[in-house]
Scaffold this motif. Structure first.
Motif, PDB file in Angstrom:
ATOM      1  N   TYR A 189       0.689  -1.088   0.070  1.00  0.00           N
ATOM      2  CA  TYR A 189       0.162  -0.026   0.182  1.00  0.00           C
ATOM      3  C   TYR A 189       0.905   1.259  -0.192  1.00  0.00           C
ATOM      4  O   TYR A 189       1.254   1.859   0.991  1.00  0.00           O
ATOM      5  CB  TYR A 189      -0.981  -0.016   1.441  1.00  0.00           C
ATOM      6  N   ALA A 190       1.470   1.524  -1.443  1.00  0.00           N
ATOM      7  CA  ALA A 190       2.353   2.756  -1.179  1.00  0.00           C
ATOM      8  C   ALA A 190       1.639   3.931  -0.876  1.00  0.00           C
ATOM      9  O   ALA A 190       2.398   4.920  -0.607  1.00  0.00           O
ATOM     10  CB  ALA A 190       2.601   2.697  -2.872  1.00  0.00           C
ATOM     11  N   GLU A 213      10.706   4.809   5.194  1.00  0.00           N
ATOM     12  CA  GLU A 213       9.957   5.013   4.006  1.00  0.00           C
ATOM     13  C   GLU A 213       8.283   4.458   4.150  1.00  0.00           C
ATOM     14  O   GLU A 213       7.432   5.167   3.254  1.00  0.00           O
ATOM     15  CB  GLU A 213      10.532   3.795   2.999  1.00  0.00           C
ATOM     16  N   LYS A 214       7.866   4.172   5.361  1.00  0.00           N
ATOM     17  CA  LYS A 214       6.297   4.040   5.418  1.00  0.00           C
ATOM     18  C   LYS A 214       5.725   4.943   6.171  1.00  0.00           C
ATOM     19  O   LYS A 214       4.641   5.003   6.425  1.00  0.00           O
ATOM     20  CB  LYS A 214       6.185   2.701   5.983  1.00  0.00           C
ATOM     21  N   ALA A 215       6.456   6.099   6.492  1.00  0.00           N
ATOM     22  CA  ALA A 215       6.148   7.183   7.101  1.00  0.00           C
ATOM     23  C   ALA A 215       5.128   8.165   6.396  1.00  0.00           C
ATOM     24  O   ALA A 215       4.468   8.851   7.023  1.00  0.00           O
ATOM     25  CB  ALA A 215       7.084   8.021   7.908  1.00  0.00           C
ATOM     26  N   LYS A 216       5.226   8.030   4.981  1.00  0.00           N
ATOM     27  CA  LYS A 216       4.483   8.929   4.047  1.00  0.00           C
ATOM     28  C   LYS A 216       3.929   8.075   3.078  1.00  0.00           C
ATOM     29  O   LYS A 216       4.553   7.116   2.999  1.00  0.00           O
ATOM     30  CB  LYS A 216       5.107  10.190   3.718  1.00  0.00           C
ATOM     31  N   VAL A 217       3.308   9.002   2.097  1.00  0.00           N
ATOM     32  CA  VAL A 217       2.915   8.196   0.901  1.00  0.00           C
ATOM     33  C   VAL A 217       4.121   8.196  -0.132  1.00  0.00           C
ATOM     34  O   VAL A 217       5.190   9.071   0.043  1.00  0.00           O
ATOM     35  CB  VAL A 217       1.831   9.033   0.230  1.00  0.00           C
ATOM     36  N   ALA A 218       4.240   7.219  -0.824  1.00  0.00           N
ATOM     37  CA  ALA A 218       5.408   6.785  -1.859  1.00  0.00           C
ATOM     38  C   ALA A 218       5.305   7.790  -2.718  1.00  0.00           C
ATOM     39  O   ALA A 218       4.393   7.630  -3.527  1.00  0.00           O
ATOM     40  CB  ALA A 218       5.784   5.256  -2.055  1.00  0.00           C
ATOM     41  N   GLU A 219       6.389   8.577  -3.137  1.00  0.00           N
ATOM     42  CA  GLU A 219       6.777   9.143  -4.288  1.00  0.00           C
ATOM     43  C   GLU A 219       7.903   9.061  -4.860  1.00  0.00           C
ATOM     44  O   GLU A 219       7.787   9.122  -6.264  1.00  0.00           O
ATOM     45  CB  GLU A 219       6.413  10.794  -4.085  1.00  0.00           C
ATOM     46  N   THR A 220       9.097   8.761  -4.346  1.00  0.00           N
ATOM     47  CA  THR A 220      10.385   8.594  -4.799  1.00  0.00           C
ATOM     48  C   THR A 220      10.655   7.141  -5.256  1.00  0.00           C
ATOM     49  O   THR A 220       9.945   6.309  -4.437  1.00  0.00           O
ATOM     50  CB  THR A 220      11.353   9.021  -4.020  1.00  0.00           C
ATOM     51  N   LEU A 221      11.434   6.593  -5.912  1.00  0.00           N
ATOM     52  CA  LEU A 221      11.808   5.345  -6.186  1.00  0.00           C
ATOM     53  C   LEU A 221      12.199   4.700  -4.798  1.00  0.00           C
ATOM     54  O   LEU A 221      11.742   3.578  -4.734  1.00  0.00           O
ATOM     55  CB  LEU A 221      13.099   5.376  -7.229  1.00  0.00           C
ATOM     56  N   ALA A 222      12.987   5.294  -4.063  1.00  0.00           N
ATOM     57  CA  ALA A 222      13.435   4.896  -2.954  1.00  0.00           C
ATOM     58  C   ALA A 222      12.065   4.480  -2.044  1.00  0.00           C
ATOM     59  O   ALA A 222      12.336   3.499  -1.092  1.00  0.00           O
ATOM     60  CB  ALA A 222      14.419   5.851  -2.111  1.00  0.00           C
ATOM     61  N   ILE A 247       3.049 -16.612  -8.151  1.00  0.00           N
ATOM     62  CA  ILE A 247       2.748 -15.689  -9.092  1.00  0.00           C
ATOM     63  C   ILE A 247       1.966 -14.428  -8.965  1.00  0.00           C
ATOM     64  O   ILE A 247       0.939 -14.461  -8.148  1.00  0.00           O
ATOM     65  CB  ILE A 247       1.612 -16.752 -10.173  1.00  0.00           C
ATOM     66  N   VAL A 248       2.637 -13.451  -9.343  1.00  0.00           N
ATOM     67  CA  VAL A 248       2.303 -12.261  -8.726  1.00  0.00           C
ATOM     68  C   VAL A 248       1.759 -11.176  -9.776  1.00  0.00           C
ATOM     69  O   VAL A 248       2.242 -10.954 -11.005  1.00  0.00           O
ATOM     70  CB  VAL A 248       3.612 -11.529  -8.010  1.00  0.00           C
ATOM     71  N   GLN A 249       0.596 -10.662  -9.574  1.00  0.00           N
ATOM     72  CA  GLN A 249       0.153  -9.518 -10.433  1.00  0.00           C
ATOM     73  C   GLN A 249      -0.055  -8.281  -9.566  1.00  0.00           C
ATOM     74  O   GLN A 249       0.067  -8.094  -7.980  1.00  0.00           O
ATOM     75  CB  GLN A 249      -1.177  -9.973 -11.081  1.00  0.00           C
ATOM     76  N   TRP A 250       0.011  -7.202 -10.139  1.00  0.00           N
ATOM     77  CA  TRP A 250      -0.477  -6.090  -9.440  1.00  0.00           C
ATOM     78  C   TRP A 250      -1.729  -5.382  -9.536  1.00  0.00           C
ATOM     79  O   TRP A 250      -2.510  -5.571 -10.551  1.00  0.00           O
ATOM     80  CB  TRP A 250       0.684  -4.891  -9.548  1.00  0.00           C
ATOM     81  N   ASP A 251      -2.244  -4.409  -8.853  1.00  0.00           N
ATOM     82  CA  ASP A 251      -3.367  -3.398  -8.962  1.00  0.00           C
ATOM     83  C   ASP A 251      -3.075  -2.077  -8.458  1.00  0.00           C
ATOM     84  O   ASP A 251      -2.039  -1.732  -8.989  1.00  0.00           O
ATOM     85  CB  ASP A 251      -4.490  -4.131  -7.931  1.00  0.00           C
ATOM     86  N   ASP A 252      -4.146  -1.622  -7.745  1.00  0.00           N
ATOM     87  CA  ASP A 252      -3.801   0.080  -7.743  1.00  0.00           C
ATOM     88  C   ASP A 252      -2.918   0.482  -6.661  1.00  0.00           C
ATOM     89  O   ASP A 252      -2.098   1.381  -6.857  1.00  0.00           O
ATOM     90  CB  ASP A 252      -5.254   0.645  -7.561  1.00  0.00           C
ATOM     91  N   HIS A 253      -2.914  -0.288  -5.426  1.00  0.00           N
ATOM     92  CA  HIS A 253      -2.101   0.129  -4.154  1.00  0.00           C
ATOM     93  C   HIS A 253      -0.744   0.238  -4.376  1.00  0.00           C
ATOM     94  O   HIS A 253       0.096   0.741  -3.574  1.00  0.00           O
ATOM     95  CB  HIS A 253      -2.675  -0.339  -3.054  1.00  0.00           C
TER      96      HIS A 253
END
Length: 520
Positions: A189-190, A213-222, A247-253
């Motif tokens: 949950y980026a 890195e989990k203290a805020k919403v993810a924006e940078t690659l790091a 077998i992994v897929q992705w969605d919105d988060h």
């Protein structure tokens, strides 16, 4: 169980694999990895395998510093006469992650592997090996297939809680000795920060492991990379990864709630407003942290077909990257839809070519459950029970194709809505009738907030045969409502049995389907 007694061969490996997967990682609440910079490279984030076929598989690792990835495989844990594979050089360009493809493997066999990380300047200096195992798909029908699926990990602020044992659901899934795990999206949950504590409605306190890195919403690659690393702090997940391929897929988060290409973000938490910029960074981190066969292609696509012997093909969809903008979904013509034209044509072509007894359509969103993005629609169904409109038009086209081509054994699996249910779609109850009946099974979340059951849209005639969901929104994992599903295909009869299970493995619902039918 149809093809192997439980708990199976992996149970005897659990102790040693869990120990190696836990190497170098912290146990203290709130701690983040701090690897020693002297000495030899270490692989404290564990190992994982993915996209395993009858004769191949991918193995992943992350180093704490520049290193050469080396994989050794063997038929036994003793690693007598191992086969050696020289993998990539791991460095900051991939956040010190790497994947090595193994090929020419024997079908239907347990493959033991160990990953060594060697000093790139002195190959004789290698770190402690980290071990794992997986079973290749069997070319023999009689061996059967068993796998589990779910989605939605660390959502709504519910992260790794050591007081509850962390992500315990992975232990229950591993105990079934599955051939693989299908993750139906929302691996992270980026857009969901994790705080140290969360007050529960009854006065209790939920406690999270936290990272910078989990203290805020993810924006940078790091920050996106840090979101993927966060989940690997959980020893249950690392131990599961070491013994069950994925077998992994992705969605919105993996990017942002309900995102679509071209969206301009209005959320004030974000300084980067172009979702396409965020999606590119998220996709790069996603490709670095999971062993997925197609992500190394020039187009970097997530959708793919995974062939698992004569009994099963899994068609992994990407209902995020190629969709049009979210809207009320009432347009009479919608060529792009939720899959995009190219992916839809690929899916029709691959389904028609498949000779597997069962064809699982792994969708990251449900077909007939209304998922709103007020005032618009996020998934397929838009609440109008009449003829197909908007994104429903693509699904109608696909269902008509399956019927007209007499494609047998299609089953839909998904997650996304944070409850578990089983829907039987019947033309006799539908506004659109040019299709054969089919089943859709929903499971999840793995570790996230649970939500009430979604409303049904009658366009394709869904009958909700089973559902378990809370009556209030965002129920914490401390109060249950965490789910996964199991699929067991019998090697003799060819029957496919679906079991919807709770976090501890208890069976809630069972449905057995017969092979060789267009529709069920």
């Amino acid at each position: 169980m149809s093809h192997r007694p439980l708990p199976g061969r992996r149970s005897v490996l659990r102790g040693s694999l869990a120990a190696s997967a836990a190497l170098s990682l912290p146990t203290a609440l709130g701690a983040a990895p701090a690897f020693a910079r002297s000495g030899r490279p270490t692989a404290g984030w564990g190992v994982q395998a993915g996209d395993v076929t009858c004769d191949s598989g991918l193995v992943w690792v992350r180093s704490d510093r520049p290193a050469r990835m080396i994989v050794e495989t063997s038929a036994t844990e003793s690693f007598r006469n191992p086969r050696r594979w020289h993998g990539p050089l791991l460095g900051p360009g991939t956040d010190f992650t790497g994947t090595t493809r193994l090929h020419g493997l024997p079908s239907g066999e347990q493959i033991h592997y160990r990953v060594l990380l060697a000093d790139p300047d002195d190959p004789r200096r290698a770190g402690e090996p980290v071990t794992g195992t997986f079973r290749t798909a069997s070319a023999k029908r009689r061996d059967g297939v068993r796998f589990v699926w779910s989605g939605d990990l660390a959502g709504q602020g519910w992260g790794i809680n050591p007081e509850l044992g962390g992500y315990r659901i992975y232990d229950a899934m591993g105990a079934l000795d599955p051939d693989f795990f299908l993750c139906s999206g929302d691996n992270i949950y980026a857009d969901g920060p994790i705080t140290g504590t969360v007050a529960l409605p009854d006065g209790r306190t939920w406690r999270n492991i936290t990272t910078e890195e989990k203290a805020k919403v993810a924006e940078t690659l790091a920050e996106f990379r840090g979101n993927f690393r966060y989940n690997l702090l959980d020893e249950n997940l690392r131990a599961f990864n070491a013994r069950v391929p994925s077998i992994v897929q992705w969605d919105d988060h993996e990017v942002l709630n309900n995102w679509y290409p071209g969206e301009i973000i209005t959320d004030t938490r974000y300084t980067e407003k172009n979702v396409d910029v965020l999606a590119a960074r998220a996709r790069r981190a996603f490709s670095e942290y999971f062993p997925i066969s197609t992500l190394r292609r020039p187009d970097g696509r997530v959708y793919r077909a995974q062939h698992h012997g004569p009994l099963l093909d899994v068609f992994v969809l990407d209902m995020r990257t190629y969709r049009n903008a979210n809207s009320p979904g009432d347009q009479p013509v919608d060529p792009q839809g939720i899959l995009g034209r190219e992916q839809l044509e690929w899916l029709k072509r691959e389904l028609s070519r498949s000779r597997a007894v069962w064809k699982v359509i792994a969708a990251d969103m449900p077909v007939g459950l209304v998922v709103p993005d007020a005032p618009n629609i996020e998934a397929v169904a838009q609440g109008d029970p009449g003829k197909p409109l908007g994104r429903e038009l693509q699904i109608a086209e696909l269902l008509r194709f399956v019927k007209n081509r007499r494609i047998t054994g299609t089953v839909w699996l998904t997650a996304d809505v944070h409850h578990t249910s089983a829907q039987h779609y019947q033309p006799s109850k539908a506004a659109f009738t040019d299709f054969e009946p089919f089943w859709e099974f929903v499971s999840g979340p793995l570790n996230a907030g649970a939500f009430p059951a979604s409303a049904l849209d009658a366009t394709f005639g869904p009958d909700r045969v089973f559902v378990k969901a809370p009556t209030t929104a965002n129920v914490s994992p401390a109060d249950g409502y965490q789910f996964f599903g199991e699929v067991d295909i019998d090697g003799h009869s060819g029957e496919l049995t679906v079991r919807l299970r709770e976090q501890d493995g208890a069976v809630l619902f069972t449905q057995t389907l017969q092979p060789g039918l267009v529709g069920q």
